[in-house]
Design a protein around this motif. Structure first.
Motif, PDB file in Angstrom:
ATOM      1  N   ARG A 271      38.020  45.594  59.052  1.00 20.02           N
ATOM      2  CA  ARG A 271      37.093  46.656  58.645  1.00 20.02           C
ATOM      3  C   ARG A 271      37.368  47.123  57.223  1.00 20.02           C
ATOM      4  NH1 ARG A 271      37.559  50.059  63.877  1.00 20.02           N
ATOM      5  NH2 ARG A 271      36.482  48.667  65.314  1.00 20.02           N
ATOM      6  N   ALA A 272      38.646  47.195  56.855  1.00 23.30           N
ATOM      7  CA  ALA A 272      38.987  47.601  55.482  1.00 23.30           C
ATOM      8  C   ALA A 272      38.419  46.588  54.500  1.00 23.30           C
ATOM      9  CB  ALA A 272      40.504  47.709  55.327  1.00 23.30           C
ATOM     10  N   TYR A 273      38.523  45.317  54.854  1.00 22.09           N
ATOM     11  CA  TYR A 273      38.012  44.280  53.952  1.00 22.09           C
ATOM     12  C   TYR A 273      36.490  44.313  53.893  1.00 22.09           C
ATOM     13  CZ  TYR A 273      37.717  39.854  51.502  1.00 22.09           C
ATOM     14  OH  TYR A 273      37.462  38.889  50.566  1.00 22.09           O
ATOM     15  N   ARG A 274      35.858  44.615  55.041  1.00 21.16           N
ATOM     16  CA  ARG A 274      34.394  44.722  55.041  1.00 21.16           C
ATOM     17  C   ARG A 274      33.947  45.863  54.126  1.00 21.16           C
ATOM     18  NH1 ARG A 274      31.438  45.584  60.679  1.00 21.16           N
ATOM     19  NH2 ARG A 274      32.669  47.494  60.687  1.00 21.16           N
ATOM     20  N   GLU A 275      34.664  46.979  54.210  1.00 16.74           N
ATOM     21  CA  GLU A 275      34.326  48.125  53.366  1.00 16.74           C
ATOM     22  C   GLU A 275      34.415  47.748  51.886  1.00 16.74           C
ATOM     23  OE1 GLU A 275      36.592  51.562  54.474  1.00 16.74           O
ATOM     24  OE2 GLU A 275      36.133  52.602  52.596  1.00 16.74           O
ATOM     25  N   LEU A 276      35.514  47.076  51.538  1.00 19.12           N
ATOM     26  CA  LEU A 276      35.690  46.662  50.143  1.00 19.12           C
ATOM     27  C   LEU A 276      34.577  45.726  49.707  1.00 19.12           C
ATOM     28  CD1 LEU A 276      39.492  45.884  50.138  1.00 19.12           C
ATOM     29  CD2 LEU A 276      38.361  47.581  48.714  1.00 19.12           C
ATOM     30  N   SER A 277      34.272  44.768  50.563  1.00 19.90           N
ATOM     31  CA  SER A 277      33.277  43.760  50.197  1.00 19.90           C
ATOM     32  C   SER A 277      31.904  44.379  50.020  1.00 19.90           C
ATOM     33  CB  SER A 277      33.190  42.683  51.269  1.00 19.90           C
ATOM     34  OG  SER A 277      34.435  42.108  51.439  1.00 19.90           O
ATOM     35  N   LEU A 278      31.586  45.351  50.883  1.00 14.77           N
ATOM     36  CA  LEU A 278      30.277  45.985  50.764  1.00 14.77           C
ATOM     37  C   LEU A 278      30.224  46.827  49.489  1.00 14.77           C
ATOM     38  CD1 LEU A 278      29.617  46.962  54.495  1.00 14.77           C
ATOM     39  CD2 LEU A 278      28.503  45.156  53.173  1.00 14.77           C
ATOM     40  N   LEU A 279      31.330  47.507  49.184  1.00 14.00           N
ATOM     41  CA  LEU A 279      31.366  48.302  47.955  1.00 14.00           C
ATOM     42  C   LEU A 279      31.250  47.411  46.720  1.00 14.00           C
ATOM     43  CD1 LEU A 279      34.189  50.787  48.950  1.00 14.00           C
ATOM     44  CD2 LEU A 279      31.827  51.399  48.394  1.00 14.00           C
ATOM     45  N   LEU A 280      31.779  46.197  46.847  1.00 19.29           N
ATOM     46  CA  LEU A 280      31.700  45.253  45.721  1.00 19.29           C
ATOM     47  C   LEU A 280      30.365  44.518  45.717  1.00 19.29           C
ATOM     48  CD1 LEU A 280      35.306  43.763  45.898  1.00 19.29           C
ATOM     49  CD2 LEU A 280      34.357  45.062  43.987  1.00 19.29           C
ATOM     50  N   ARG A 281      29.503  44.899  46.661  1.00 18.42           N
ATOM     51  CA  ARG A 281      28.161  44.321  46.765  1.00 18.42           C
ATOM     52  C   ARG A 281      28.187  42.818  47.026  1.00 18.42           C
ATOM     53  NH1 ARG A 281      24.791  48.337  45.257  1.00 18.42           N
ATOM     54  NH2 ARG A 281      25.756  49.939  43.988  1.00 18.42           N
ATOM     55  N   PHE A 289      30.233  41.560  58.017  1.00 18.30           N
ATOM     56  CA  PHE A 289      31.472  41.081  57.402  1.00 18.30           C
ATOM     57  C   PHE A 289      31.127  40.060  56.323  1.00 18.30           C
ATOM     58  CE2 PHE A 289      33.244  42.512  61.497  1.00 18.30           C
ATOM     59  CZ  PHE A 289      34.286  43.297  61.006  1.00 18.30           C
ATOM     60  N   PRO A 290      31.952  39.954  55.277  1.00 17.12           N
ATOM     61  CA  PRO A 290      31.678  38.965  54.236  1.00 17.12           C
ATOM     62  C   PRO A 290      31.986  37.550  54.730  1.00 17.12           C
ATOM     63  CG  PRO A 290      33.754  40.046  53.808  1.00 17.12           C
ATOM     64  CD  PRO A 290      33.160  40.738  55.007  1.00 17.12           C
ATOM     65  N   GLY A 291      31.552  36.553  53.990  1.00 20.26           N
ATOM     66  CA  GLY A 291      31.676  35.165  54.413  1.00 20.26           C
ATOM     67  C   GLY A 291      33.101  34.679  54.555  1.00 20.26           C
ATOM     68  N   ASP A 292      34.035  35.284  53.822  1.00 20.42           N
ATOM     69  CA  ASP A 292      35.404  34.755  53.864  1.00 20.42           C
ATOM     70  C   ASP A 292      36.300  35.504  54.853  1.00 20.42           C
ATOM     71  OD1 ASP A 292      35.361  37.039  52.369  1.00 20.42           O
ATOM     72  OD2 ASP A 292      36.767  36.323  50.837  1.00 20.42           O
ATOM     73  N   ILE A 293      35.683  36.191  55.823  1.00 23.97           N
ATOM     74  CA  ILE A 293      36.493  36.991  56.746  1.00 23.97           C
ATOM     75  C   ILE A 293      37.395  36.113  57.614  1.00 23.97           C
ATOM     76  CG2 ILE A 293      34.743  37.102  58.594  1.00 23.97           C
ATOM     77  CD1 ILE A 293      36.773  40.120  57.529  1.00 23.97           C
ATOM     78  N   PHE A 294      36.938  34.909  57.972  1.00 22.38           N
ATOM     79  CA  PHE A 294      37.777  33.999  58.755  1.00 22.38           C
ATOM     80  C   PHE A 294      39.013  33.608  57.929  1.00 22.38           C
ATOM     81  CE2 PHE A 294      39.196  29.894  60.337  1.00 22.38           C
ATOM     82  CZ  PHE A 294      39.149  30.067  61.708  1.00 22.38           C
TER      83      PHE A 294
END
Ligand SMILES: Nc1ncnc2c1ncn2[C@@H]1O[C@H](COP(=O)(O)OP(=O)(O)O)[C@@H](O)[C@H]1O
Ligand SMILES: [Mg+2]
Length: 512
Positions: A271-281, A289-294
C-alpha cells in the motif's frame, strides 16, 4: 648559489602538492531546486545527472530517493519527515544509494531503515553500512533447504514445517494470530544461535511496543533486532524498510549465521508503494497497484536463502505476513506472494473464533519444501497425524446430519477431535521437540481416544511432566535429528502407555 638554479624544483613541488591535495574522486556538485512538496513526494528540477534510486539530500538534511527521472524534473520519494521542506530549497545528489548500518551493535535495538534509533537509546555505533538494495545470491551459491527451523508450534512444525532459508508466507484476515505465530517462531530461538529480525511496516506504535515487550519477556531481545516504520512515517521510508532489514540479515548470513526475518506485514508495504506510485502519477493497474508491484516483492524475497558451505553456510529464513480481507486469498497481493514464497500458513477466522488457536487451517496450508526439512522424528508421526486430521475434517461436516454412524466413522471423528485439540497451543507457549513428539505420538497411538476432549490438555501436560525424564536418551536423539529405530519407538510407546494408565488411575481416584 645553487638555490638560484633550483626554481624548477620549487615548481615541481608546488605541482606535486597541488595534485596530492586534489580529491582523487571527482566531486559532482549537482545541485537542484525543490519545485513542489506533496505528501511523501518532492518534485525537483535541475539535478540532471542524477541516477535512478540515487540518494538526494535536501537543505536541512532531509533525505529522499530519486525515483522518476523525467525530462524536465525529477520525482523524489522522501525517506525523512517533510515538515521543514518547502519549494525553492536546494537539493543535492549524494552519488550513492540508500544504505543502512549493519553489525552486532544493532542486536537488542529498535531502529528505522536508516539506522536512527527508535528506542530512545544512543546512536548506533556501526562502522559498516550496506546498501538497502542488493542482488540476490546466484543459484550456484545456494544450498538446498534441509535444516529445520523449529517454531515451537505443533501445528507448524509437524504439518507445515519451515526450513532454514525458506520463505513461508503467513496469510490470514486481521486478528487471526498472524503476528503471534511469527513471534512464537522468534521466541523459540531462545536456545539457538539464530538471530531474529522483526521488521514492522506501517503498524501502529502500540502494536510494535507489544511485540518488543514479548521479545523481552521471552528472553530473546538481545539476539533480535526490531526495524520499524510506522503508519505515520513517510511512505518512502515504509517502502525501503524491508529491503534494509534484508541487508541487515544478509550481513549476519555472510558471517555464516542463521537469521529469521519476519515482515509484518507486506500488505501495508504494497500500500505504501501504491501511494507513492499514484502520487508520482504512474499508471495504475489492477487494484490501482503499479505494474511493478510483483517485482518489488519478488526481488525482496529472492534474497532469502540458505548458502552452501563454500559461501559460509549462513541462511536467511523469511516469514512474510500478508493480511487478507474477508478471507480473499485470491486478491492481488496475496496471490503474488503465494506464488513467490515456498508455501503458506493459512489462518482461519472461523477456527480462531472457536478458540482453536493457533488457527492454522491445515488443509489450506502447505510447505512446498515439504518433509525434507523436518527432523526425522516428525516425519514418523506427521503422516498419520495429517491423515487422521484430514479424514476427520471431511467427516465432521457430514456427521452433523447423520443420526447413526458406523464404528469406523465414529472412531475417525473421536481421534480427529483429539488431534485438533492437541494442535491447540496458547499464545507464545512454544514447545521443544521432544515434548511435541510425545504429544503427537501419544495421539497417534490412540492414548487420548478414551479421554474427554476437555481433559486432553491435562493428560498432555501430565505426559510432558513425567515422560522426558524417562526417555532422556530418546529425547536427545529427537532433538539432534537422529532417526529413531523401531525399538526406540516401541520404548516410547511403552513409556507413554504406562503414563497414560497412571494418569487414568489418578484421575479416577481424584474424582471419587
Ligand atoms: N494461540 C493463541 N492463543 C490465545 N490467543 C491468541 C493466540 N494467538 C493470538 N491470540 C490473540 O489474538 C489476537 C490477535 O492476534 P495477532 O497475532 O495480533 O493477530 P494478527 O496479527 O493476525 O492481527 C491477540 O489479542 C492475541 O493475543
Ligand atoms: Mg499482526
Amino acid at each position: 648559489m645553487s638555490a638560484v638554479f633550483e626554481p624548477a624544483l620549487g615548481i615541481k613541488q608546488i605541482i606535486t602538492r597541488a595534485l596530492r591535495d586534489t580529491p582523487s574522486v571527482p566531486y559532482r556538485a549537482d545541485v537542484g531546486v525543490v519545485v513542489s512538496i506533496g505528501s511523501g513526494i518532492a518534485r525537483v528540477s535541475g539535478l540532471a545527472g542524477v541516477r535512478a534510486e540515487e540518494l538526494v539530500e535536501f537543505e536541512g538534511g532531509a533525505l529522499g530517493i530519486a525515483l522518476d527521472l523525467g525530462v524536465h524534473d525529477l520525482g523524489v520519494m522522501l525517506i525523512s519527515d517533510d515538515a521543514h521542506l518547502s519549494a525553492g530549497q536546494s537539493v543535492k545528489a549524494l552519488g550513492r544509494i540508500a544504505d543502512t548500518p549493519v553489525g552486532d551493535a544493532l542486536l537488542g535495538r529498535v531502529v528505522d531503515a536508516t539506522g536512527r534509533p527508535r528506542d530512545g537509546g544512543a546512536a548506533i555505533d556501526a562502522q559498516t553500512r550496506w546498501p538497502v538494495e542488493r542482488a540476490a545470491p546466484p543459484i550456484m551459491a545456494r544450498a538446498p533447504v534441509q535444516t529445520p527451523l523449529q517454531t515451537g508450534l505443533k501445528a507448524v512444525d509437524a504439518l507445515v514445517p519451515v526450513g532454514r532459508g525458506q520463505r513461508e508466507l503467513i496469510v490470514g484476515d486481521r486478528q487471526t494470530g498472524k503476528t503471534a505465530i511469527a513471534l512464537a517462531a522468534l521466541l523459540n530461538q531462545a536456545d539457538t544461535s539464530v538471530i531474529g529480525i522483526y521488521c514492522a511496516i506501517g503498524q501502529r506504535g502500540t502494536s510494535v511496543a507489544r511485540v518488543i515487550d514479548d521479545l523481552k519477556q521471552g528472553g530473546v531481545f538481545d539476539q533480535t533486532i526490531v526495524m520499524s516504520a510506522s503508519g505515520e512515517d513517510p511512505p518512502g521510508l515504509q517502502f525501503i524498510t524491508p529491503y534494509a532489514a534484508m541487508s541487515l540479515a544478509e550481513y549476519f548470513r555472510d558471517q555464516g549465521r542463521d537469521v529469521l526475518l519476519v515482515f509484518d506485514d507486506l500488505t501495508r508495504h504494497a500500500r505504501a508503494y501504491r501511494e507513492l506510485s499514484l502520487l508520482l502519477r504512474r499508471p495504475p493497474g489492477r487494484e490501482a497497484f503499479p505494474g511493478d508491484i510483483f517485482y518489488i516483492h519478488s526481488r525482496l524475497l529472492e534474497r532469502a536463502t540458505h548458502l552452501c558451505d563454500d559461501h559460509g553456510g549462513g541462511s536467511v529464513t523469511a516469514l512474510p505476513i500478508v493480511e487478507t480481507q474477508a478471507q480473499d486469498i485470491s486478491a492481488y497481493i496475496p496471490t503474488n506472494l503465494i506464488s513467490i514464497t515456498d508455501g503458506q500458513i493459512y489462518l482461519s477466522p472461523s477456527l480462531f473464533q472457536k478458540g482453536l488457536m493457533p488457527a492454522v487451517d491445515v488443509g489450506r496450508s502447505v510447505s512446498r519444501v515439504g518433509g525434507k526439512t523436518q527432523l526425522p522424528a516428525y516425519r514418523a508421526v506427521a503422516g498419520d497425524l495429517r491423515l487422521a486430521y484430514s479424514q476427520f475434517e471431511e467427516l465432521e461436516t457430514f456427521s452433523r446430519f447423520a443420526t447413526r454412524l458406523d464404528e469406523q466413522t465414529q472412531q475417525t471423528i473421536t481421534r480427529g477431535r483429539r488431534v485438533r485439540e492437541l494442535l491447540r497451543q496458547d499464545r507464545l507457549k512454544t514447545l521443544p521437540v521432544p515434548k511435541q513428539i510425545i504429544a503427537l505420538h501419544a495421539v497417534n497411538l490412540g492414548l487420548f481416544d478414551e479421554v474427554e476432549v476437555v481433559d486432553t490438555h491435562h493428560l498432555e501436560s501430565y505426559l510432558h511432566r513425567r515422560a522426558p525424564e524417562r526417555i532422556e536418551k530418546l529425547a536427545a536423539k529427537m532433538s539432534a535429528g537422529e532417526t529413531l529405530s523401531d525399538e526406540d519407538w516401541r520404548e516410547l510407546e511403552s513409556v507413554l502407555t504406562d503414563l497414560a494408565a497412571e494418569w487414568h488411575d489418578s484421575s479416577a481416584e481424584s474424582s471419587q
